[in-house]
Design an enzyme around this catalytic site. Structure first.
Site, PDB file in Angstrom:
ATOM      1  N   GLU A  40      -5.552  -3.286  -5.357  1.00  0.00           N
ATOM      2  CA  GLU A  40      -5.159  -3.381  -3.957  1.00  0.00           C
ATOM      3  C   GLU A  40      -6.292  -3.871  -3.062  1.00  0.00           C
ATOM      4  O   GLU A  40      -6.053  -4.595  -2.087  1.00  0.00           O
ATOM      5  CB  GLU A  40      -4.652  -2.023  -3.474  1.00  0.00           C
ATOM      6  N   HIS A  55       3.651   7.366  -5.031  1.00  0.00           N
ATOM      7  CA  HIS A  55       4.634   6.349  -4.678  1.00  0.00           C
ATOM      8  C   HIS A  55       5.351   6.644  -3.364  1.00  0.00           C
ATOM      9  O   HIS A  55       5.645   5.736  -2.608  1.00  0.00           O
ATOM     10  CB  HIS A  55       5.675   6.214  -5.793  1.00  0.00           C
TER      11      HIS A  55
END
Length: 350
Positions: free
Chosen positions: A68, A135
């Site tokens: 990321e 998540h």
């Protein structure tokens, strides 16, 4: 009056609205835009890139490493080079791995030397996806103390389209928090089993962009009028708020619902105006109660409306625990309809 309406049949799902916005952004900006993230050339998370491929924008999809930080640093570089990139972090919890890139790089460049950073970062997140910790995290409070980012959290297909189109137009980095539980992955229904499809009108936001004006970013919306209590919320909780208001209306308790839409910067003026009139305030967030951004909103509103309050204000949030994977446990941690109804009734009845 309630402005939150759903299509009885047809209409766009929440995910379809986001997909259409991405296609329109690709058409509008042409070669100056690029879509960056993991698994982009396949379909992206939840197949969100399929319409881009189907409409001839395959060359605009850049598959990135599973890192990321690299995604956001690279997207920031593309923005500094004059492009208008759209990056995707597949799940909310993964944004922690891009913290430095987002906060000390993308968000600070405008403040440090006036650089334009027209970067939009899509972050799917939220409960009722049965995806567990990492998540489903609600991460908006992570960014509340670091100026430089615009953070939006649409709760409807119409707002999802409008806010994403506007986000791509800004010269500042925007975090677009899209709720997976609202996508419509279960036969067009949300994770709560609701149909929130809408007949999305794309003209107003495109006209606003064409004329150089803003339509919704930075502006909260009063989606339901009421006289007895102001309920401030956003994202998936908007639909819980509407159900609660409909129930309480039968008891002659009228709830005014404000959809914040843009979390940062926060439109306090709209909320203060409402609370000054109703005399009561409840903030409803899906994120954990302690340390949640709802408390900052509550504090800001109270600074200007304290002497109008007729009862103690209240923040409703999730239990202070990581998001469980087991459905019964996840359901237990997230604010549900019964809890919201009871809390509103308590605030009104004092």
């Amino acid at each position: 009056e309630c402005l939150l309406n759903y299509a009885e049949s047809g209409g766009w799902t929440y995910s379809r609205a986001i997909q259409q916005a991405m296609c329109d952004i690709a058409e509008h900006y042409g070669e100056s835009t690029i879509f960056m993230g993991e698994d982009m050339e396949v379909a992206g998370a939840f197949g969100m890139n399929i319409p881009l491929k189907a409409n001839g924008h395959q060359e605009k999809l850049l598959d990135m490493p599973l890192c990321e930080a690299v995604i956001i640093h690279s997207a920031t570089g593309a923005a500094l080079a004059g492009m208008r990139p759209m990056a995707e972090i597949q799940f909310g919890g993964f944004a922690a791995l891009a913290h430095n890139a987002l906060l000390n790089n993308a968000a600070m460049l405008r403040w440090r030397w006036g650089a334009k950073v027209p970067l939009t970062v899509r972050v799917p997140l939220g409960a009722k996806t049965r995806s567990g910790p990492f998540h489903a995290n609600m991460i908006e409070s992570w960014y509340a103390n670091d100026p430089g980012l615009v953070v939006v959290a649409p709760g409807t297909p119409q707002d999802a389209y409008d806010l994403l189109r506007e986000a791509a137009e800004l010269d500042d980095p925007v975090l677009f928090l899209e709720h997976i539980g609202l996508y419509g992955l279960r036969g067009g229904l949300t994770g709560w089993g609701q149909n929130i499809n809408q007949d999305v009108d794309t003209k107003p936001v495109n006209d606003a962009i064409e004329s150089g004006n803003r339509l919704k970013i930075g502006k909260a919306g009063v989606v339901r009028g009421g006289r007895d209590v102001t309920l401030v919320t956003w994202g998936a909780m908007l639909h819980i708020a509407k159900l609660a208001a409909d129930i309480l209306s039968k008891e002659d308790i009228e709830v005014e619902i404000i959809d914040v839409r843009t979390l940062i910067p926060f439109d306090a003026e709209t909320c203060v105006s409402s609370v000054t009139r109703t005399g009561r305030l409840v903030v409803l967030q899906e994120g954990q109660w302690f340390g949640g951004i709802g408390h900052s909103m509550q504090s800001r509103i109270m600074e200007e409306s304290f002497y109008a309050l007729e009862s103690a204000p209240l923040v409703i949030g999730a239990l202070d625990t990581p998001v469980p994977f087991a459905p019964p446990l996840e359901n237990h941690t997230v604010p549900d309809l019964d809890h919201v109804v009871k809390a509103l009734r308590q605030v009104v009845q004092g």
